[in-house]
Design a protein around this motif. Structure first.
Motif, PDB file in Angstrom:
ATOM      1  N   GLU A  17       3.970  71.981 -29.489  1.00 20.09           N
ATOM      2  CA  GLU A  17       3.112  72.337 -28.351  1.00 20.09           C
ATOM      3  C   GLU A  17       2.418  71.119 -27.751  1.00 20.09           C
ATOM      4  O   GLU A  17       2.171  71.080 -26.543  1.00 20.09           O
ATOM      5  CB  GLU A  17       2.092  73.390 -28.781  1.00 20.09           C
ATOM      6  N   GLN A  18       2.110  70.099 -28.584  1.00 18.92           N
ATOM      7  CA  GLN A  18       1.398  68.937 -28.043  1.00 18.92           C
ATOM      8  C   GLN A  18       2.253  68.105 -27.096  1.00 18.92           C
ATOM      9  O   GLN A  18       1.737  67.261 -26.369  1.00 18.92           O
ATOM     10  CB  GLN A  18       0.883  68.038 -29.181  1.00 18.92           C
ATOM     11  N   TYR A  19       3.572  68.361 -27.085  1.00 20.30           N
ATOM     12  CA  TYR A  19       4.447  67.588 -26.213  1.00 20.30           C
ATOM     13  C   TYR A  19       4.990  68.399 -25.033  1.00 20.30           C
ATOM     14  O   TYR A  19       5.839  67.939 -24.284  1.00 20.30           O
ATOM     15  CB  TYR A  19       5.615  67.013 -27.011  1.00 20.30           C
ATOM     16  N   ILE A  20       4.530  69.628 -24.888  1.00 19.95           N
ATOM     17  CA  ILE A  20       4.960  70.425 -23.738  1.00 19.95           C
ATOM     18  C   ILE A  20       4.320  69.853 -22.482  1.00 19.95           C
ATOM     19  O   ILE A  20       3.111  69.597 -22.459  1.00 19.95           O
ATOM     20  CB  ILE A  20       4.562  71.903 -23.918  1.00 19.95           C
ATOM     21  N   PRO A  21       5.099  69.602 -21.425  1.00 21.97           N
ATOM     22  CA  PRO A  21       4.541  69.015 -20.208  1.00 21.97           C
ATOM     23  C   PRO A  21       3.374  69.816 -19.644  1.00 21.97           C
ATOM     24  O   PRO A  21       3.324  71.043 -19.772  1.00 21.97           O
ATOM     25  CB  PRO A  21       5.734  69.024 -19.246  1.00 21.97           C
ATOM     26  N   ARG A  22       2.442  69.127 -19.034  1.00 23.91           N
ATOM     27  CA  ARG A  22       1.262  69.762 -18.454  1.00 23.91           C
ATOM     28  C   ARG A  22       1.675  70.831 -17.441  1.00 23.91           C
ATOM     29  O   ARG A  22       2.584  70.625 -16.638  1.00 23.91           O
ATOM     30  CB  ARG A  22       0.388  68.713 -17.768  1.00 23.91           C
ATOM     31  N   GLY A  23       1.021  71.944 -17.510  1.00 24.18           N
ATOM     32  CA  GLY A  23       1.315  73.033 -16.584  1.00 24.18           C
ATOM     33  C   GLY A  23       2.331  74.023 -17.110  1.00 24.18           C
ATOM     34  O   GLY A  23       2.557  75.062 -16.493  1.00 24.18           O
ATOM     35  N   GLN A  24       2.972  73.697 -18.252  1.00 19.55           N
ATOM     36  CA  GLN A  24       3.926  74.616 -18.848  1.00 19.55           C
ATOM     37  C   GLN A  24       3.326  75.233 -20.104  1.00 19.55           C
ATOM     38  O   GLN A  24       2.404  74.692 -20.702  1.00 19.55           O
ATOM     39  CB  GLN A  24       5.231  73.884 -19.168  1.00 19.55           C
ATOM     40  N   LYS A  25       3.875  76.360 -20.499  1.00 12.85           N
ATOM     41  CA  LYS A  25       3.337  77.079 -21.644  1.00 12.85           C
ATOM     42  C   LYS A  25       4.409  77.330 -22.682  1.00 12.85           C
ATOM     43  O   LYS A  25       5.585  77.434 -22.378  1.00 12.85           O
ATOM     44  CB  LYS A  25       2.731  78.417 -21.185  1.00 12.85           C
ATOM     45  N   SER A  26       3.948  77.430 -23.943  1.00 12.59           N
ATOM     46  CA  SER A  26       4.847  77.830 -25.008  1.00 12.59           C
ATOM     47  C   SER A  26       5.152  79.317 -24.846  1.00 12.59           C
ATOM     48  O   SER A  26       4.354  80.067 -24.296  1.00 12.59           O
ATOM     49  CB  SER A  26       4.221  77.556 -26.370  1.00 12.59           C
ATOM     50  N   GLY A  27       6.311  79.745 -25.331  1.00 11.75           N
ATOM     51  CA  GLY A  27       6.684  81.145 -25.200  1.00 11.75           C
ATOM     52  C   GLY A  27       7.881  81.456 -26.066  1.00 11.75           C
ATOM     53  O   GLY A  27       8.173  80.746 -27.036  1.00 11.75           O
ATOM     54  N   ASN A  28       8.612  82.509 -25.711  1.00  8.74           N
ATOM     55  CA  ASN A  28       9.761  82.902 -26.517  1.00  8.74           C
ATOM     56  C   ASN A  28      10.840  81.836 -26.571  1.00  8.74           C
ATOM     57  O   ASN A  28      11.629  81.798 -27.516  1.00  8.74           O
ATOM     58  CB  ASN A  28      10.364  84.206 -25.971  1.00  8.74           C
TER      59      ASN A  28
END
Length: 357
Positions: free
Chosen positions: A221-232
């Motif tokens: 999760e710490q590397y997900i680009p800004r503005g995007q969310k974790s999900g399925n």
């Protein structure tokens, strides 16, 4: 139901261990990891199912056998709780990615493909240092493995890589860890693959990052680009959470079973002992391994007159047994080696596998 669909369950995995002479008696109360190369989640009525339904621990899951293409995640990595007889499945890849290989400046034959076997991992950080690219908690390879390396070529301007019987095969610890595939919501868009009859809505496709490591679709999760969310789409977060925070929180070491989908389907559907399904692989143990070691010890290399195997007859298929078997197979099959022993191998050693599994 498709002829390529099969059910994976606790009993199927136990059968796979029995057919491959793998002892899990010391791991019954632990989480065992497993991978099936060339498989994806499936369901009746559609070709592929939303994989988030498979990441929950259940008594069984339905899979579909597919062809590995080195572009998209075409494997599954699973978590097995033998004491509860339950498994969870995660979309993954167990082979290098051609796009990654093509971009890399290293020699194009240095990308590993781990061969089926039973290996050891331990909790640790990938890439091993805080200065590495996107360091994150993962599982680090702790044992020597049998692996292939193959030449990377271009055919009609398209990248091709071949890990067949003629490709280089050897043993060692190349550091092929289990880590995230470095996906995000933009690189996990579903797409139909040309010429393949898969449901458009559920077909996992697009990029994954691997030079030979075993990778699960998703991203910390710490590397997900800004503005995007974790999900399925982020199967990695659930996979590693199970390992570190939940089901295996106190466990440090993990066994890892790798098998190809063709053999796994045959084993899952077997109704009796089939000698054609019996194999001795890296990580096997027991009487058949002893017989293999004895056979390789009796056979002599034509070039030197020395035995293929000169180690201890201990019934443990490790790197020394693998090296001896590989050299024997190369000499017997004009340079081709398989890295495992089946009925044909035992016959060439003057023996038979005709022993109850």
């Amino acid at each position: 139901m498709s002829t390529y669909n099969f059910t994976i369950s606790d009993s199927a995995l136990r059968s796979a261990c029995e057919f491959h002479n793998i002892d899990i008696s010391d791991n019954e109360d632990e989480m065992i990891l497993f991978a099936i190369r060339g498989a994806l989640p499936a369901a009746e009525g559609i070709s592929l199912l939303d994989y988030s339904d498979h990441t929950k621990f259940e008594s069984e899951h339905l899979l579909q056998r597919v062809k590995v293409n080195y572009y998209y995640p075409r494997c599954v990595i699973g978590q097995w709780l033998p004491s509860e007889r339950k498994i969870a499945i995660f979309p993954a890849s167990t082979v290098p990615n051609l796009k990654v290989v093509q971009r890399n400046k290293k020699k194009k034959h240095q990308f590993n493909c781990m061969q089926p076997g039973f290996y050891n991992y331990r909790k640790g950080q990938h890439s091993g240092s805080n200065s590495g690219f996107q360091p994150h908690r993962a599982l680090r390879l702790q044992s020597k493995i049998t692996f292939r390396r193959a030449n990377f070529t271009l055919q009609n301007k398209q990248p091709v890589i071949d890990y067949g019987p003629s490709a280089y095969i050897g043993t060692g610890n190349p550091g092929d860890n289990i880590h995230c595939a470095r996906n995000n919501t933009r690189t996990t868009k579903v797409k139909a693959l040309k010429g393949q009859d898969f449901s458009y809505s559920f077909c996992m496709s697009d990029y994954y990052s691997s030079y030979g490591c075993q990778v699960i679709v998703g991203c910390p999760e710490q590397y997900i680009p800004r503005g995007q969310k974790s999900g399925n789409w982020n199967a990695w977060e659930e996979f590693i959470g199970n390992v570190y925070d939940h089901f295996a929180k106190e466990q440090q070491n993990f066994k890892y079973l790798l098998i190809d989908s063709f053999n796994m389907q045959k084993i899952a559907e077997a109704t009796s002992t089939d000698i054609d399904l019996i194999k001795v692989v890296h990580g096997s143990s027991g009487p058949l391994v002893k017989r293999l070691q004895e056979g390789l010890q009796k056979m002599r290399k034509s070039s030197t007159g020395k035995p293929y195997y000169s180690g201890t007859i201990d019934g443990d298929f490790g790197a020394n047994t693998a090296k001896a078997l590989i050299q024997f197979q190369k000499d017997m099959h004009s340079g081709k080696a398989y890295g495992y022993a089946n009925e044909a191998t035992f016959k060439s050693l003057g023996m038979s596998l005709a022993t109850p599994v």
